[in-house]
Scaffold this active site. Structure first.
Site, PDB file in Angstrom:
ATOM      1  N   ILE A 210       0.868  -1.184   0.000  1.00 37.05           N
ATOM      2  CA  ILE A 210       0.000   0.000   0.000  1.00 37.05           C
ATOM      3  C   ILE A 210       0.901   1.230   0.000  1.00 37.05           C
ATOM      4  CG2 ILE A 210      -1.717   1.321   1.293  1.00 37.05           C
ATOM      5  CD1 ILE A 210      -2.883  -1.231   0.169  1.00 37.05           C
ATOM      6  N   HIS A 211       0.729   2.095  -1.005  1.00 40.18           N
ATOM      7  CA  HIS A 211       1.602   3.278  -1.049  1.00 40.18           C
ATOM      8  C   HIS A 211       0.949   4.512  -1.660  1.00 40.18           C
ATOM      9  CE1 HIS A 211       2.046   2.096  -5.259  1.00 40.18           C
ATOM     10  NE2 HIS A 211       2.508   3.305  -5.479  1.00 40.18           N
ATOM     11  N   ARG A 212      -0.165   4.362  -2.368  1.00 38.95           N
ATOM     12  CA  ARG A 212      -0.719   5.513  -3.078  1.00 38.95           C
ATOM     13  C   ARG A 212      -1.248   6.573  -2.120  1.00 38.95           C
ATOM     14  NH1 ARG A 212      -1.547   5.273  -8.623  1.00 38.95           N
ATOM     15  NH2 ARG A 212      -1.008   3.259  -9.524  1.00 38.95           N
TER      16      ARG A 212
END
Length: 363
Positions: A210-212
């Site tokens: 998860i990075h956005r």
């Protein structure tokens, strides 16, 4: 033919590995690394693992606002283009590095090759969507990964120089996954570095990234996602992106997570191993959802839409909200049609097709 290639982020290193290997057989390539991803685990490891030639130039731009980062890249790329005077500039995908290279080349009339052209999420709030649309508008050769991407360009009035060559990420997945059989499972587990303590190997697992910005702009969203992971029926291996590391550390101070294995970002071979052998993948990454599809691993994408719409057929990829219940339900209770999975991304020869077209153009 002389080509300047601009890369700057993890997905572009992987794509360049597939294309540069073929491109350099008959052409001169000058590789420019903008420094958009500069952490060793997000940059250096890919050049070593994938045998990518070391960059001829490294701009070292690093992080910053979209405007600052893109502007500094444009200045650096323009200087290199004026010095090298290439026949083409090649860019990949949809990052700020992509847009910066394209604008710099367009302004001084150097033709642009866009690899992975035509993707659309139809969400203009996403920086990636803006980058890919603007890059397509100024490109001379547009190499699309799917028929869907070709149709998107046609709908926008872009038909010249457009070709579906297949997906260069598929080239990379098929080429490098062959190496996995040379290593034991313990080899990959022993390479994982726990961020907040050691990591115990698991016999089965979920893989999550998860990075956005839309999923990490508040602690509440990250906490909701982690709560879903905590309640799954097998450990969740979670390589923590530098962007989310601070929030994760803060949440670990408030909550006790016993089902999540927090590790440093992985190299490409490690990600292929854990993706291929995961029960399912949970991600907001564009590249990982497609890699999971190619490797026959079901995927839950924590986004409202995906540019890789082909993966949604048969529920091989499922969209979920950054909500604990929605993620948990999608992971556990969605039926997948394994019998009718189609091959949308080619057979691993996209780089060959690109080089063949460039040879024809040269003539």
């Amino acid at each position: 033919m002389k080509i300047v290639t601009v890369v700057g982020a993890r997905p572009q290193f992987i794509k360049a590995a597939a294309v540069s290997r073929k491109l350099r057989e008959n052409h001169k390539e000058i590789l420019v690394h903008t420094g958009q991803h500069y952490d060793a685990n997000m940059s250096e490891v890919f050049f070593k693992e994938l045998s990518i030639p070391q960059p001829d130039y490294n701009l070292g731009v690093g992080s910053g606002s979209h405007a600052k980062q893109t502007a500094e890249m444009m200045v650096g790329v323009e200087e290199i283009l004026l010095k090298e005077r290439p026949d083409y500039l090649m860019v990949y995908g949809d990052t700020n590095s992509t847009l910066a290279g394209a604008i710099a080349a367009s302004k001084i009339l150097i033709p642009i090759i866009h690899v992975e052209a035509g993707l659309r999420s139809f969400n203009m709030a996403m920086p990636e969507e803006q980058n890919r649309i603007l890059t397509d508008r100024v490109s001379k050769l547009l190499f699309c990964p799917t028929d869907t991407a070709v149709r998107h360009l046609k709908d926008e009035g872009i038909v010249n120089g457009v070709c579906n060559v297949g997906d260069v990420m598929c080239d990379a997945v098929l080429y490098y996954s062959k190496n996995l059989e040379n290593y034991s499972d313990d080899y990959f587990w022993n390479r994982q570095i726990g961020i907040f303590g050691g990591v115990d190997p698991a016999s089965k697992w979920y893989l999550a990234t998860i990075h956005r910005a839309e999923n990490t702009n508040t602690a509440q969203k990250v906490e909701a996602i982690l709560n879903a992971f905590e309640n799954l029926d097998a450990p969740v291996l979670f390589p923590v992106h530098p962007r989310t590391k601070g929030l994760v550390k803060e949440l670990i101070g408030k909550n006790k997570y016993t089902n999540i294995l927090f590790v440093e970002p992985m190299g490409y071979l490690d990600m292929l191993f854990f993706t291929k052998n995961a029960i399912k993948v949970v991600t907001d990454s564009g590249g990982l959802q497609k890699e999971a599809y190619i490797l026959d691993t079901p995927c839950i994408t924590v986004r409202d839409q995906t540019e890789w719409v082909e993966t949604l057929k048969g529920n091989h990829n499922i969209l979920a909200k950054p909500d604990s219940d929605d993620i948990f339900q999608k992971v556990n209770y969605t039926e997948i049609d394994f019998k009718n999975k189609a091959n949308h991304y080619g057979i691993g020869d996209a780089a060959d097709k690109i080089c063949k077209i460039l040879e024809d153009v040269k003539k």
